[in-house]
Design a protein around this motif. Structure first.
Motif, PDB file in Angstrom:
ATOM      1  N   ASP A  64      -9.217   0.405   0.041  1.00  0.00           N
ATOM      2  CA  ASP A  64      -9.567   0.544  -1.379  1.00  0.00           C
ATOM      3  C   ASP A  64      -8.497  -0.063  -2.288  1.00  0.00           C
ATOM      4  N   ASN A 115      -9.079   4.221   4.754  1.00  0.00           N
ATOM      5  CA  ASN A 115      -9.932   3.963   3.586  1.00  0.00           C
ATOM      6  C   ASN A 115      -9.120   3.685   2.335  1.00  0.00           C
ATOM      7  N   GLU A 116      -8.064   4.486   2.134  1.00  0.00           N
ATOM      8  CA  GLU A 116      -7.244   4.296   0.936  1.00  0.00           C
ATOM      9  C   GLU A 116      -6.563   2.924   0.943  1.00  0.00           C
ATOM     10  N   ARG A 117      -6.174   2.494   2.117  1.00  0.00           N
ATOM     11  CA  ARG A 117      -5.522   1.174   2.218  1.00  0.00           C
ATOM     12  C   ARG A 117      -6.496   0.065   1.841  1.00  0.00           C
ATOM     13  N   THR A 139       0.842  -1.200   0.000  1.00  0.00           N
ATOM     14  CA  THR A 139       0.000   0.000   0.000  1.00  0.00           C
ATOM     15  C   THR A 139       0.878   1.251   0.000  1.00  0.00           C
ATOM     16  N   LEU A 143      -1.273   7.431   4.251  1.00  0.00           N
ATOM     17  CA  LEU A 143      -2.464   6.920   3.558  1.00  0.00           C
ATOM     18  C   LEU A 143      -3.571   6.809   4.601  1.00  0.00           C
TER      19      LEU A 143
END
Ligand SMILES: [Zn+2]
Length: 411
Positions: A244, A240-242, A230, A237
């Motif tokens: 996603d 949520n970004e992880r 990631t 990060l």
């Protein structure tokens, strides 16, 4: 005793098959066997031999009665009578003895046909001695007889030249799959979010990145996995970004690495979490709540859990994913167990937001705690990192082997 003699020759001649791990000038340099123990279930068994230093080993499969013999180059036995096999399963009993000068033999008597799944030597690190670990799994009667014949043939041929070497590398004991599973490794924290910090100023975000980069390398080198991180550097990060990243890439397994601080300084050791709204205990809940708040610390909004989904298909998928996550956690812990100190009840549940993907089996590994002095020391040692990463890689390989077997069985 004719049969003991044959066994001695077979195993001794297989020694040349094992890559030299330690260089010895003479028998006096061989390590001592400090302890040996065997655990067994109907599905698997494990032999652990504690040693005063690394050594070389050889393994032979023998029938009438069915046995697996493991010889190690050793100077002396420092153990008293071996204990009983822990549990009941494919190994019914075992003995440890000096077969001859410089050679200690462990003989496992099998309850049913079995084979070596993997065998490897661990170097000593911190409070863990050097070890030989041998994992045994069931075999068919045909597989077993083939192995007996092959070991006999190899031992005869080996008077001159070396036969094929047994596998000692993590994750190489199964044939490579046609399509490689994608493992997404998530080094916890990063950038403005340091994560936990040790009193000496070491940050969790740097420890998790070092472990992630090494785990990526070991998995890729095994040739069996595709791996994505990631983050590959000191980047921030959101949680949520992880999640996603894992979902968009259709990861087959998501592993978030952490080394958090715990409220109690005496709690130490590695553990693996799967997500459950009901934490294993109150401290686990506090740990997950704290972890979920790092986004706020970094100036981002509180991560919102996905609203309760009414769709029954998503619900079923989530249930399936949870089962897989739990299997992965168990596989990782089983492979870490011989290598490092584990937390009590090391497979745990807590409501970690980063584990919320409904369609990607997800686990969170607490490598150790930056609130414990012994863990802090270990987390910064490269030899300890090697040991943990190899254990994680073995666990990942084990998990995918299990799931592929399940797939094959249901097709
Ligand atoms: Zn963390």
């Amino acid at each position: 005793m004719r049969f003991a003699k044959v066994l001695l020759i077979i195993v001794a001649s297989l020694f040349a098959a094992v890559p030299a791990h330690a260089q010895f000038e003479s028998v006096e340099d061989y390590p001592d066997v400090i302890d040996a123990r065997v655990s067994a279930t109907p599905e698997r068994a494990r032999l652990i031999i504690d040693l005063s230093g690394p050594t070389e080993f050889a393994i032979a499969t023998l029938d009438k009665p069915d046995r697996i013999a493991i010889d190690v180059k050793a100077f002396d036995l420092k153990i008293l009578a071996p204990a009983d096999v822990a549990g009941k399963g494919i190994v019914s009993s075992y003995t440890v003895e000096m077969a001859e000068k410089g050679r200690a033999r462990t003989t496992l008597t099998l309850d049913k046909p079995a084979q070596v799944q993997q065998a490897y030597i661990l170097d000593a690190v911190a409070d863990q001695p050097a070890r030989l670990v041998v994992d045994i799994i069931p075999a068919t009667a045909e597989e077993f007889s083939r192995k007996v014949a092959a070991d006999l043939a190899a031992s005869i041929a080996n008077q001159g030249s070396a036969p094929a070497t047994p596998s000692t590398d993590p994750g190489t004991h199964a044939p490579a799959a046609e399509t490689r599973p994608l493992v997404v490794i998530d080094p916890g924290h990063g950038g403005i979010d340091n994560g936990a910090s040790a009193p000496n100023g070491v940050h969790e975000k740097d420890i998790t990145l070092a472990f992630a980069l090494q785990l990526q390398k070991v998995l890729i080198d095994s040739g069996r996995f595709d791996v994505a991180l990631t983050r590959e550097d000191d980047t921030y990060l959101t949680l949520n970004e992880r999640v996603d990243l894992a979902r968009q890439n259709k990861a087959d397994l998501f592993i978030s690495l952490h080394a958090d601080s715990f409220q109690q300084a005496d709690i130490r050791g590695a553990s693996v979490y799967t997500r459950d709204e009901n934490a294993t205990d109150v401290l686990d809940k506090v740990l997950a709540d704290g972890e979920n708040r790092y986004d706020i610390v970094a100036g981002f909004a509180v991560p919102q859990a996905t609203p309760a989904v009414m769709d029954i298909l998503v619900d079923l998928m989530r249930r399936e994913t949870r089962k897989s996550s739990y299997l992965a956690a168990e596989a990782l812990i089983h492979q870490l167990e011989p290598s490092v100190t584990l937390r009590r009840f090391p497979v745990r549940q807590a409501d970690f937001f980063v584990l919320q993907a409904p369609d990607v089996p997800s686990i969170l590994v607490e490598l150790g705690f930056l609130s414990n002095a012994a863990d802090i020391a270990n987390l910064q040692k490269s030899d300890w990192r090697d040991r943990v990463v190899d254990g994680l890689a073995r666990g990942i390989a084990d998990y995918f082997e299990q799931t592929q077997k399940t797939l094959a069985a249901t097709q």
